[in-house]
Motif scaffolding. Sequence first.
Motif, PDB file in Angstrom:
ATOM      1  N   VAL A  82       0.836  -1.206   0.000  1.00 44.96           N
ATOM      2  CA  VAL A  82       0.000   0.000   0.000  1.00 44.96           C
ATOM      3  C   VAL A  82       0.868   1.253   0.000  1.00 44.96           C
ATOM      4  N   THR A  83       1.873   1.271   0.849  1.00 45.11           N
ATOM      5  CA  THR A  83       2.764   2.427   0.926  1.00 45.11           C
ATOM      6  C   THR A  83       3.483   2.641  -0.401  1.00 45.11           C
ATOM      7  N   ALA A  84       3.937   1.551  -1.015  1.00 44.43           N
ATOM      8  CA  ALA A  84       4.628   1.669  -2.307  1.00 44.43           C
ATOM      9  C   ALA A  84       3.691   2.140  -3.409  1.00 44.43           C
ATOM     10  N   ILE A  85       2.483   1.582  -3.467  1.00 44.89           N
ATOM     11  CA  ILE A  85       1.521   1.995  -4.500  1.00 44.89           C
ATOM     12  C   ILE A  85       1.228   3.478  -4.393  1.00 44.89           C
ATOM     13  N   GLN A  86       1.065   3.969  -3.174  1.00 42.80           N
ATOM     14  CA  GLN A  86       0.785   5.396  -2.979  1.00 42.80           C
ATOM     15  C   GLN A  86       1.982   6.259  -3.377  1.00 42.80           C
ATOM     16  N   GLY A  87       3.184   5.694  -3.261  1.00 48.58           N
ATOM     17  CA  GLY A  87       4.379   6.480  -3.568  1.00 48.58           C
ATOM     18  C   GLY A  87       4.845   6.388  -5.004  1.00 48.58           C
ATOM     19  N   ILE A  88       4.769   5.188  -5.614  1.00 51.70           N
ATOM     20  CA  ILE A  88       5.352   5.019  -6.949  1.00 51.70           C
ATOM     21  C   ILE A  88       4.386   4.450  -7.981  1.00 51.70           C
ATOM     22  N   GLY A  89       3.155   4.153  -7.575  1.00 49.11           N
ATOM     23  CA  GLY A  89       2.156   3.649  -8.511  1.00 49.11           C
ATOM     24  C   GLY A  89       2.091   2.127  -8.546  1.00 49.11           C
ATOM     25  N   VAL A  90       1.042   1.626  -9.178  1.00 46.88           N
ATOM     26  CA  VAL A  90       0.762   0.191  -9.184  1.00 46.88           C
ATOM     27  C   VAL A  90       1.776  -0.582 -10.019  1.00 46.88           C
ATOM     28  N   THR A  91       2.047  -0.143 -11.233  1.00 51.35           N
ATOM     29  CA  THR A  91       2.901  -0.906 -12.142  1.00 51.35           C
ATOM     30  C   THR A  91       4.306  -1.070 -11.594  1.00 51.35           C
ATOM     31  N   LEU A  92       4.908   0.012 -11.151  1.00 54.92           N
ATOM     32  CA  LEU A  92       6.264  -0.065 -10.618  1.00 54.92           C
ATOM     33  C   LEU A  92       6.302  -0.872  -9.324  1.00 54.92           C
ATOM     34  N   THR A  93       5.286  -0.715  -8.483  1.00 52.76           N
ATOM     35  CA  THR A  93       5.227  -1.481  -7.235  1.00 52.76           C
ATOM     36  C   THR A  93       5.173  -2.969  -7.504  1.00 52.76           C
ATOM     37  N   ILE A  94       4.262  -3.402  -8.356  1.00 53.34           N
ATOM     38  CA  ILE A  94       4.126  -4.836  -8.632  1.00 53.34           C
ATOM     39  C   ILE A  94       5.389  -5.368  -9.296  1.00 53.34           C
ATOM     40  N   SER A  95       6.004  -4.581 -10.170  1.00 54.43           N
ATOM     41  CA  SER A  95       7.249  -5.004 -10.814  1.00 54.43           C
ATOM     42  C   SER A  95       8.350  -5.215  -9.783  1.00 54.43           C
ATOM     43  N   ALA A  96       8.490  -4.267  -8.878  1.00 50.90           N
ATOM     44  CA  ALA A  96       9.518  -4.381  -7.836  1.00 50.90           C
ATOM     45  C   ALA A  96       9.219  -5.558  -6.904  1.00 50.90           C
ATOM     46  N   LEU A  97       7.938  -5.760  -6.590  1.00 52.91           N
ATOM     47  CA  LEU A  97       7.566  -6.899  -5.744  1.00 52.91           C
ATOM     48  C   LEU A  97       7.944  -8.222  -6.403  1.00 52.91           C
ATOM     49  N   LEU A  98       7.683  -8.343  -7.690  1.00 56.70           N
ATOM     50  CA  LEU A  98       8.012  -9.575  -8.397  1.00 56.70           C
ATOM     51  C   LEU A  98       9.515  -9.833  -8.394  1.00 56.70           C
ATOM     52  N   ILE A  99      10.302  -8.797  -8.599  1.00 59.11           N
ATOM     53  CA  ILE A  99      11.756  -8.954  -8.584  1.00 59.11           C
ATOM     54  C   ILE A  99      12.228  -9.358  -7.196  1.00 59.11           C
ATOM     55  N   ALA A 100      11.692  -8.723  -6.171  1.00 61.67           N
ATOM     56  CA  ALA A 100      12.068  -9.078  -4.796  1.00 61.67           C
ATOM     57  C   ALA A 100      11.709 -10.536  -4.506  1.00 61.67           C
ATOM     58  N   GLN A 101      10.528 -10.968  -4.945  1.00 60.46           N
ATOM     59  CA  GLN A 101      10.120 -12.356  -4.746  1.00 60.46           C
ATOM     60  C   GLN A 101      11.069 -13.307  -5.456  1.00 60.46           C
ATOM     61  N   LEU A 102      11.385 -13.007  -6.703  1.00 64.09           N
ATOM     62  CA  LEU A 102      12.283 -13.882  -7.460  1.00 64.09           C
ATOM     63  C   LEU A 102      13.681 -13.945  -6.844  1.00 64.09           C
ATOM     64  N   CYS A 103      14.196 -12.815  -6.419  1.00 65.74           N
ATOM     65  CA  CYS A 103      15.534 -12.810  -5.816  1.00 65.74           C
ATOM     66  C   CYS A 103      15.556 -13.646  -4.531  1.00 65.74           C
ATOM     67  N   LEU A 104      14.541 -13.496  -3.700  1.00 66.62           N
ATOM     68  CA  LEU A 104      14.501 -14.277  -2.463  1.00 66.62           C
ATOM     69  C   LEU A 104      14.287 -15.761  -2.762  1.00 66.62           C
ATOM     70  N   THR A 105      13.464 -16.078  -3.754  1.00 69.84           N
ATOM     71  CA  THR A 105      13.267 -17.488  -4.083  1.00 69.84           C
ATOM     72  C   THR A 105      14.547 -18.102  -4.646  1.00 69.84           C
ATOM     73  N   PHE A 106      15.361 -17.313  -5.336  1.00 73.87           N
ATOM     74  CA  PHE A 106      16.671 -17.806  -5.777  1.00 73.87           C
ATOM     75  C   PHE A 106      17.496 -18.221  -4.567  1.00 73.87           C
ATOM     76  N   VAL A 107      17.541 -17.350  -3.570  1.00 75.76           N
ATOM     77  CA  VAL A 107      18.321 -17.635  -2.361  1.00 75.76           C
ATOM     78  C   VAL A 107      17.773 -18.883  -1.656  1.00 75.76           C
ATOM     79  N   ILE A 108      16.461 -18.984  -1.564  1.00 75.50           N
ATOM     80  CA  ILE A 108      15.841 -20.148  -0.920  1.00 75.50           C
ATOM     81  C   ILE A 108      16.168 -21.422  -1.693  1.00 75.50           C
ATOM     82  N   ASP A 109      16.024 -21.382  -3.022  1.00 79.55           N
ATOM     83  CA  ASP A 109      16.309 -22.562  -3.850  1.00 79.55           C
ATOM     84  C   ASP A 109      17.780 -22.956  -3.792  1.00 79.55           C
ATOM     85  N   ILE A 110      18.664 -21.986  -3.871  1.00 81.12           N
ATOM     86  CA  ILE A 110      20.104 -22.279  -3.859  1.00 81.12           C
ATOM     87  C   ILE A 110      20.518 -22.919  -2.537  1.00 81.12           C
TER      88      ILE A 110
END
Length: 141
Positions: A82-110
Amino acid sequence: MRGIIFAFLGGACITLQGVANARISQDIGTWQAATVTQFTGFVMALIILLFVRDGKKQGFKQVNPLYLIGGAFAAFVIFSEVTAIQGIGVTLTISALLIAQLCLTFVIDINGWFGVAKQKMRLPQFIGIGMMIAGVVILKF
């Protein structure tokens, strides 16, 4: 195929929830919106559970207690989104969230955390993450 369909459905619902929460938080506050969302999610899950009944009650005793608090992360997810959407908008927020999820899942998988089988990440996977990050940078400008 079923997994892909549910992944797309889940992703769409995460986006819709984030936008709805951002709107709700403008009227009542971010933590209040998170509370309402968590409560309605609990009620919906309970109703579905009453109809589906696909699990075992005794299974709770076998779950690592640390994993049982996993739902508590949702409060931080909602607040952050919510804080991110209010600050940078929906598209950029969801994009950043997806990257954060993928990076953490890489660490978990490795590392094989949480009992998942260790995976070897190779150059193509890292190139893919790099391309996604480049895409978000392009979106920003």
